[in-house]
Write a protein that holds these residues in place. Structure first.
Motif, PDB file in Angstrom:
ATOM      1  N   THR A   1       0.958  -1.181   0.087  1.00  0.00           N
ATOM      2  CA  THR A   1      -0.049  -0.136  -0.002  1.00  0.00           C
ATOM      3  C   THR A   1       0.801   1.108   0.075  1.00  0.00           C
ATOM      4  OG1 THR A   1      -0.157  -0.098   2.535  1.00  0.00           O
ATOM      5  CG2 THR A   1      -2.109  -1.029   1.010  1.00  0.00           C
ATOM      6  N   LYS A   2       2.105   1.163   0.198  1.00  0.00           N
ATOM      7  CA  LYS A   2       2.982   2.296   0.376  1.00  0.00           C
ATOM      8  C   LYS A   2       2.833   3.248  -0.915  1.00  0.00           C
ATOM      9  CE  LYS A   2       7.348   0.315  -0.909  1.00  0.00           C
ATOM     10  NZ  LYS A   2       8.856  -0.029  -0.259  1.00  0.00           N
ATOM     11  N   ARG A   3       2.700   2.786  -2.250  1.00  0.00           N
ATOM     12  CA  ARG A   3       2.435   3.488  -3.410  1.00  0.00           C
ATOM     13  C   ARG A   3       1.182   4.139  -3.589  1.00  0.00           C
ATOM     14  NH1 ARG A   3       5.627  -0.129  -7.703  1.00  0.00           N
ATOM     15  NH2 ARG A   3       7.924  -0.223  -6.658  1.00  0.00           N
ATOM     16  N   ARG A   4       0.047   4.103  -2.435  1.00  0.00           N
ATOM     17  CA  ARG A   4      -1.060   4.622  -2.738  1.00  0.00           C
ATOM     18  C   ARG A   4      -0.898   6.063  -2.599  1.00  0.00           C
ATOM     19  NH1 ARG A   4      -4.978   0.720   1.146  1.00  0.00           N
ATOM     20  NH2 ARG A   4      -5.049  -0.743  -0.121  1.00  0.00           N
ATOM     21  N   PRO A   5      -2.028   7.030  -3.250  1.00  0.00           N
ATOM     22  CA  PRO A   5      -2.027   8.256  -3.305  1.00  0.00           C
ATOM     23  C   PRO A   5      -1.144   9.263  -1.973  1.00  0.00           C
ATOM     24  CG  PRO A   5      -3.559   7.710  -4.566  1.00  0.00           C
ATOM     25  CD  PRO A   5      -3.142   6.520  -3.780  1.00  0.00           C
ATOM     26  N   LEU A   6      -1.944   8.861  -0.893  1.00  0.00           N
ATOM     27  CA  LEU A   6      -1.628   9.434   0.312  1.00  0.00           C
ATOM     28  C   LEU A   6      -0.144   9.318   0.799  1.00  0.00           C
ATOM     29  CD1 LEU A   6      -4.936   9.316   2.382  1.00  0.00           C
ATOM     30  CD2 LEU A   6      -3.731  11.273   1.175  1.00  0.00           C
ATOM     31  N   PRO A   7       0.214   7.851   0.923  1.00  0.00           N
ATOM     32  CA  PRO A   7       1.791   7.689   1.358  1.00  0.00           C
ATOM     33  C   PRO A   7       2.611   8.104   0.440  1.00  0.00           C
ATOM     34  CG  PRO A   7       0.288   5.532   1.679  1.00  0.00           C
ATOM     35  CD  PRO A   7      -0.434   6.391   0.893  1.00  0.00           C
ATOM     36  N   ALA A   8       2.366   8.282  -1.041  1.00  0.00           N
ATOM     37  CA  ALA A   8       3.235   8.677  -2.066  1.00  0.00           C
ATOM     38  C   ALA A   8       3.159  10.270  -2.051  1.00  0.00           C
ATOM     39  CB  ALA A   8       2.869   8.073  -3.526  1.00  0.00           C
ATOM     40  N   HIS A   9       2.177  10.927  -1.296  1.00  0.00           N
ATOM     41  CA  HIS A   9       2.123  12.389  -1.143  1.00  0.00           C
ATOM     42  C   HIS A   9       1.634  12.800  -2.502  1.00  0.00           C
ATOM     43  CE1 HIS A   9       4.037  12.070   2.746  1.00  0.00           C
ATOM     44  NE2 HIS A   9       5.052  11.470   2.150  1.00  0.00           N
ATOM     45  N   THR A  10       0.771  12.122  -3.364  1.00  0.00           N
ATOM     46  CA  THR A  10       0.234  12.707  -4.529  1.00  0.00           C
ATOM     47  C   THR A  10      -0.944  13.469  -4.210  1.00  0.00           C
ATOM     48  OG1 THR A  10       1.003  10.697  -5.586  1.00  0.00           O
ATOM     49  CG2 THR A  10      -0.454  12.024  -7.062  1.00  0.00           C
ATOM     50  N   VAL A  11      -1.704  13.102  -3.149  1.00  0.00           N
ATOM     51  CA  VAL A  11      -2.744  13.885  -2.723  1.00  0.00           C
ATOM     52  C   VAL A  11      -2.703  13.991  -1.368  1.00  0.00           C
ATOM     53  CG1 VAL A  11      -5.340  13.663  -2.438  1.00  0.00           C
ATOM     54  CG2 VAL A  11      -4.429  12.557  -4.408  1.00  0.00           C
ATOM     55  N   SER A  12      -3.068  15.371  -0.903  1.00  0.00           N
ATOM     56  CA  SER A  12      -2.744  15.691   0.531  1.00  0.00           C
ATOM     57  C   SER A  12      -3.812  15.061   1.464  1.00  0.00           C
ATOM     58  CB  SER A  12      -2.790  17.244   0.598  1.00  0.00           C
ATOM     59  OG  SER A  12      -4.108  17.600   0.298  1.00  0.00           O
ATOM     60  N   PRO A  13      -3.841  14.726   2.526  1.00  0.00           N
ATOM     61  CA  PRO A  13      -4.587  14.118   3.544  1.00  0.00           C
ATOM     62  C   PRO A  13      -6.016  15.101   3.553  1.00  0.00           C
ATOM     63  CG  PRO A  13      -2.651  13.980   4.599  1.00  0.00           C
ATOM     64  CD  PRO A  13      -2.346  14.968   3.398  1.00  0.00           C
ATOM     65  N   ARG A  14      -6.003  16.083   3.583  1.00  0.00           N
ATOM     66  CA  ARG A  14      -7.190  17.226   3.613  1.00  0.00           C
ATOM     67  C   ARG A  14      -7.892  17.060   2.445  1.00  0.00           C
ATOM     68  NH1 ARG A  14      -8.952  21.808   6.054  1.00  0.00           N
ATOM     69  NH2 ARG A  14     -10.123  23.310   4.754  1.00  0.00           N
ATOM     70  N   SER A  15      -7.214  17.073   1.356  1.00  0.00           N
ATOM     71  CA  SER A  15      -7.978  16.950  -0.037  1.00  0.00           C
ATOM     72  C   SER A  15      -8.647  15.807  -0.037  1.00  0.00           C
ATOM     73  CB  SER A  15      -6.957  17.117  -1.028  1.00  0.00           C
ATOM     74  OG  SER A  15      -6.361  18.213  -0.995  1.00  0.00           O
ATOM     75  N   ALA A  16      -7.966  14.475   0.494  1.00  0.00           N
ATOM     76  CA  ALA A  16      -8.454  13.192   0.416  1.00  0.00           C
ATOM     77  C   ALA A  16      -9.848  13.010   1.261  1.00  0.00           C
ATOM     78  CB  ALA A  16      -7.531  11.994   0.745  1.00  0.00           C
ATOM     79  N   LEU A  17      -9.862  13.799   2.432  1.00  0.00           N
ATOM     80  CA  LEU A  17     -10.854  13.961   3.453  1.00  0.00           C
ATOM     81  C   LEU A  17     -11.868  14.569   3.156  1.00  0.00           C
ATOM     82  CD1 LEU A  17     -12.102  13.347   6.231  1.00  0.00           C
ATOM     83  CD2 LEU A  17     -11.007  15.414   7.165  1.00  0.00           C
ATOM     84  N   VAL A  18     -11.583  15.691   2.273  1.00  0.00           N
ATOM     85  CA  VAL A  18     -12.915  16.531   1.601  1.00  0.00           C
ATOM     86  C   VAL A  18     -13.390  15.759   0.758  1.00  0.00           C
ATOM     87  CG1 VAL A  18     -13.361  18.613   0.224  1.00  0.00           C
ATOM     88  CG2 VAL A  18     -11.886  18.868   2.433  1.00  0.00           C
ATOM     89  N   PHE A  19     -12.492  15.048  -0.244  1.00  0.00           N
ATOM     90  CA  PHE A  19     -12.911  14.102  -1.526  1.00  0.00           C
ATOM     91  C   PHE A  19     -13.907  13.174  -1.065  1.00  0.00           C
ATOM     92  CE2 PHE A  19     -11.833  10.976  -4.924  1.00  0.00           C
ATOM     93  CZ  PHE A  19     -12.901  11.665  -5.614  1.00  0.00           C
TER      94      PHE A  19
END
Length: 319
Positions: free
Chosen positions: A104-122
């Motif tokens: 799972t380390k290449r998922r967008p959040l660990p890879a910092h492609t998407v910020s945690p805040r943006s993911a939460l809002v999404f």
């Protein structure tokens, strides 16, 4: 590698010409595609596909044929958004352990492609839109079940059960089985015994489906401190649960046969159930004997099993 060319830009003030990079728009487009792809990845599309495989046949059985295309479209869109929302919020909550696991380390959040805040809002926006769609165009029962499934998966399973108990897969099974009830409720506004039988099929199925995956990645789960059964229990215990729940899955699927189903459903369900059980016993026998184990064979076969069973449900409802 794309070629970047430069061209001079006129400067009326007599200053040295400014160079414009012609390749920048293409680069920006690639960046936009990468970000969009990351957001799609957060929704775990493969899980969405599997949930829809169970929802449509359940709707067809509830209707006794083919429901209106409008209703099916609403439920498919609403269900996809709900499943996507649950997955996005799951990724947000699990971002601390995802970075510790190779899987799972290449998922967008660990890879910092998407910020945690943006993911939460999404995730919250997807959840709100899905529940609103179901409430507006189906009925309150279907909408309430949709909201409950999202909340249970993220707040009860992901935030609590997954990290604290070896029974996390068992109790989390209710989330994966919820789309059956949601689809049925969207058609009828109620829940009949057949709906609960289909729910039980998917609920029991998730243990022999997921335990092989946890076996393959048990080192990852151990590294992240997640007490998945294959990580903390003996091979004998894991084998026992795989076999118990595989048999319960097949038995429950056959229990639907007397509830108004014909041989169109019963025969293929019995045949594919027999193969499913054979594969489960083969895996457990290899584990017991200390032979090379290929757990993903049962994992993939379990997906085939569920697909065929629910395809049989749909065909029986049509014919």
């Amino acid at each position: 590698m794309s070629m970047i060319t430069e061209r001079p830009v006129s400067n009326p003030a007599g200053q040295p010409p400014v160079r414009a990079v012609a390749g920048e728009p293409a680069s920006r487009r690639r960046d936009v595609r990468a970000v969009l792809s990351a957001y799609v990845t957060l929704t775990k599309p493969r899980i969405v596909e599997l949930l829809l495989v169970t929802t449509v046949p359940a709707m067809m059985l509830a209707d006794g044929g083919l429901p209106s295309l409008w209703l099916m479209a609403v439920v498919l869109v609403g269900g996809s958004l709900a499943a996507g929302a649950a997955s996005v919020l799951n990724c947000y909550i699990d971002r601390d352990i995802d970075q510790l696991m190779r899987r799972t380390k290449r998922r967008p959040l660990p890879a910092h492609t998407v910020s945690p805040r943006s993911a939460l809002v999404f995730g919250l926006v997807l959840a709100a839109v899905s529940v609103a769609l179901m409430a507006t165009f189906t009925n309150l029962l279907a909408a309430a079940l949709t909201l409950a499934a999202i909340a249970y998966y993220d707040l009860v399973y992901t935030l609590w059960l997954k990290r604290t108990t070896t029974a996390n897969t068992f109790w989390g099974g209710a989330c994966g089985a919820a789309p059956v009830l949601i689809g049925w409720a969207a058609v009828t506004g109620s829940l009949a015994p057949a709906a609960w039988v289909l729910f039980a099929v998917v609920f029991f199925w998730q243990m022999p489906h997921f335990y092989p995956l946890a076996m393959k990645y048990k080192d990852d789960y151990a590294r992240a401190g997640i007490p998945m059964l294959p990580v903390v229990a003996s091979a004998r215990r894991v084998n026992a649960e795989i076999l118990i729940f595989a048999w319960l899955t097949v038995a429950t699927s056959l229990a639907l046969w007397p509830l108004g189903m014909s041989a169109i459903y019963g025969v293929p369900t019995a045949l594919v159930g027999a193969v499913f059980l054979v594969e489960a016993h083969k895996l457990c026998r290899r584990v017991t004997r200390g032979e090379p184990v290929k757990p993903m064979r049962l994992f993939h076969w379990s997906t085939t099993y569920l697909t065929i069973v629910f395809a049989a449900v749909a065909l029986d409802a049509l014919l």
